[in-house]
Scaffold this motif. Structure first.
Motif, mmCIF file in Angstrom:
data_model
loop_
_atom_site.group_PDB
_atom_site.id
_atom_site.type_symbol
_atom_site.label_atom_id
_atom_site.label_comp_id
_atom_site.label_asym_id
_atom_site.label_seq_id
_atom_site.Cartn_x
_atom_site.Cartn_y
_atom_site.Cartn_z
ATOM 1 N N ALA A 105 25.892 41.597 31.504
ATOM 2 C CA ALA A 105 27.190 40.674 31.081
ATOM 3 C C ALA A 105 26.792 39.340 30.395
ATOM 4 C CB ALA A 105 28.374 40.222 31.886
ATOM 5 N N LYS A 106 25.080 38.703 30.779
ATOM 6 C CA LYS A 106 24.615 37.793 30.280
ATOM 7 C C LYS A 106 23.839 38.047 28.991
ATOM 8 C CE LYS A 106 23.593 36.197 35.387
ATOM 9 N NZ LYS A 106 22.498 36.200 36.306
ATOM 10 N N ALA A 107 24.369 38.680 28.807
ATOM 11 C CA ALA A 107 22.911 39.541 27.539
ATOM 12 C C ALA A 107 23.700 38.418 26.292
ATOM 13 C CB ALA A 107 23.392 40.847 27.354
ATOM 14 N N ASP A 108 23.583 37.629 25.715
ATOM 15 C CA ASP A 108 24.517 37.069 24.024
ATOM 16 C C ASP A 108 24.793 37.989 23.538
ATOM 17 O OD1 ASP A 108 23.609 34.974 25.723
ATOM 18 O OD2 ASP A 108 21.706 33.869 24.356
ATOM 19 N N MET A 109 25.535 38.579 23.247
ATOM 20 C CA MET A 109 26.764 39.156 21.862
ATOM 21 C C MET A 109 26.958 38.213 20.547
ATOM 22 S SD MET A 109 29.220 42.120 22.681
ATOM 23 C CE MET A 109 28.374 43.273 23.624
ATOM 24 N N SER A 110 26.250 38.695 19.426
ATOM 25 C CA SER A 110 27.566 38.051 18.656
ATOM 26 C C SER A 110 28.581 38.714 18.490
ATOM 27 C CB SER A 110 26.405 37.958 16.716
ATOM 28 O OG SER A 110 26.599 39.629 16.604
ATOM 29 N N GLU A 113 27.941 41.972 16.684
ATOM 30 C CA GLU A 113 28.314 43.287 17.000
ATOM 31 C C GLU A 113 29.372 43.358 18.214
ATOM 32 O OE1 GLU A 113 23.263 42.521 18.663
ATOM 33 O OE2 GLU A 113 25.140 41.245 19.058
ATOM 34 N N ALA A 114 30.414 42.245 17.872
ATOM 35 C CA ALA A 114 31.277 42.829 19.142
ATOM 36 C C ALA A 114 32.284 43.336 18.429
ATOM 37 C CB ALA A 114 32.210 41.358 19.630
ATOM 38 N N TYR A 115 32.255 43.503 17.366
ATOM 39 C CA TYR A 115 34.006 44.427 16.255
ATOM 40 C C TYR A 115 33.070 45.924 16.158
ATOM 41 C CZ TYR A 115 36.397 41.011 15.056
ATOM 42 O OH TYR A 115 37.360 39.390 14.605
ATOM 43 N N GLU A 116 30.924 45.864 16.178
ATOM 44 C CA GLU A 116 30.826 47.049 16.601
ATOM 45 C C GLU A 116 30.754 47.701 17.658
ATOM 46 O OE1 GLU A 116 25.878 48.555 15.802
ATOM 47 O OE2 GLU A 116 27.394 46.682 14.175
ATOM 48 N N VAL A 117 30.426 46.873 18.303
ATOM 49 C CA VAL A 117 30.665 47.994 20.199
ATOM 50 C C VAL A 117 32.103 48.016 20.043
ATOM 51 C CG1 VAL A 117 31.315 47.647 22.285
ATOM 52 C CG2 VAL A 117 29.195 46.901 20.742
ATOM 53 N N ASN A 155 33.704 45.092 27.831
ATOM 54 C CA ASN A 155 35.023 43.938 28.251
ATOM 55 C C ASN A 155 33.793 42.788 27.669
ATOM 56 O OD1 ASN A 155 36.200 45.532 29.985
ATOM 57 N ND2 ASN A 155 34.500 45.244 31.460
ATOM 58 N N LEU A 156 33.011 42.212 27.531
ATOM 59 C CA LEU A 156 32.183 41.299 27.080
ATOM 60 C C LEU A 156 32.712 40.916 25.029
ATOM 61 C CD1 LEU A 156 29.797 38.880 27.234
ATOM 62 C CD2 LEU A 156 28.486 40.223 26.731
ATOM 63 N N LYS A 158 35.831 42.270 24.296
ATOM 64 C CA LYS A 158 36.753 42.506 23.826
ATOM 65 C C LYS A 158 36.864 40.459 24.451
ATOM 66 C CE LYS A 158 40.752 42.189 26.372
ATOM 67 N NZ LYS A 158 41.939 42.724 28.121
ATOM 68 N N LYS A 159 36.418 39.971 24.872
ATOM 69 C CA LYS A 159 36.060 38.849 25.503
ATOM 70 C C LYS A 159 35.550 37.449 24.855
ATOM 71 C CE LYS A 159 33.630 35.853 29.496
ATOM 72 N NZ LYS A 159 33.297 35.703 30.902
ATOM 73 N N ILE A 160 34.857 37.912 23.936
ATOM 74 C CA ILE A 160 34.274 37.605 23.335
ATOM 75 C C ILE A 160 35.362 36.505 21.848
ATOM 76 C CG2 ILE A 160 32.474 37.012 20.979
ATOM 77 C CD1 ILE A 160 30.548 38.151 23.274
ATOM 78 N N LEU A 161 36.235 38.264 21.117
ATOM 79 C CA LEU A 161 36.483 38.632 20.348
ATOM 80 C C LEU A 161 38.094 37.492 20.551
ATOM 81 C CD1 LEU A 161 35.971 41.922 18.736
ATOM 82 C CD2 LEU A 161 35.086 39.787 17.997
ATOM 83 N N LEU A 162 38.217 37.752 21.815
ATOM 84 C CA LEU A 162 39.648 37.068 21.837
ATOM 85 C C LEU A 162 39.306 34.839 22.315
ATOM 86 C CD1 LEU A 162 41.387 39.702 24.569
ATOM 87 C CD2 LEU A 162 41.452 39.260 21.923
ATOM 88 N N LYS A 163 38.351 34.736 22.782
ATOM 89 C CA LYS A 163 38.160 33.772 22.601
ATOM 90 C C LYS A 163 38.088 33.020 21.562
ATOM 91 C CE LYS A 163 36.399 32.554 27.803
ATOM 92 N NZ LYS A 163 35.050 32.458 28.371
ATOM 93 N N LYS A 164 36.831 33.161 20.517
ATOM 94 C CA LYS A 164 37.177 33.342 19.232
ATOM 95 C C LYS A 164 36.936 31.361 18.949
ATOM 96 C CE LYS A 164 38.381 36.131 15.887
ATOM 97 N NZ LYS A 164 38.387 36.751 14.147
#
Length: 164
Positions: A105-110, A113-117, A155-156, A158-164
């Motif tokens: 979870a601590k790993a940074d994700m752009s 990358e989130a869309y790709e995951v 989960n990370l 989803k969290k990144i994409l919903l927080k945008k």
């Protein structure tokens, strides 16, 4: 003379038996061997039951049960220690998986990358993100034999994409 014919018949059967034995695969031989062992064991137990010679088995069972009852107080005396060891083992296992989740979870994700995951195209709606997350989690959830690492990544994302 009949003995000679029986011996000849036995030799012929043995010859064809060895010939068939050499042609079969090891998997089939293992299956036949297991079946033959169970059949012979069953026949021996059946014969001993019919002839009344199975008393030693009942005596052995009685001795085993008595031994277990004699051993029970010692096992019960050590039960709290065994329970504590088992609990420590379980908690250590859980802590390891939680550490893996926190590391993931601590790993940074752009955002890319989130869309790709989540296997989505850029600009997907919130409903599409939630649906993709739910679909992936049903497949990769750790309770269903999936990986903790992948579940944390999903989960990370989803969290990144919903927080945008």
């Amino acid at each position: 003379m009949i003995r000679l014919y029986l011996m000849l018949l036995l030799i012929i059967i043995a010859f064809f038996g060895v010939h068939a034995f050499l042609k079969t695969s090891p998997a089939v031989l293992a299956r036949y061997t297991k079946f033959l062992f169970l059949l012979v064991t069953g026949l021996i137990v059946f014969y001993l039951t019919i002839t009344g010679r199975l008393n030693w088995l009942f005596a052995l069972t009685g001795v085993a049960i008595a031994f277990i009852f004699r051993l029970m107080p010692a096992l019960l005396r050590y039960a709290p220690y065994l329970h504590r060891l088992w609990s420590q083992f379980g908690s250590a296992k859980r802590n390891t998986s939680q550490r893996q989740n926190k590391t993931a979870a601590k790993a940074d994700m752009s955002i890319e990358e989130a869309y790709e995951v989540l296997d989505l195209k850029m600009g997907a709606s919130e409903a599409e993100i939630i649906a993709a997350h739910r679909k992936l989690m049903q497949k990769i959830h750790p309770d269903r034999g999936g990986s903790n690492y992948l579940a944390a990544k999903i989960n990370l994302a989803k969290k990144i994409l919903l927080k945008k």
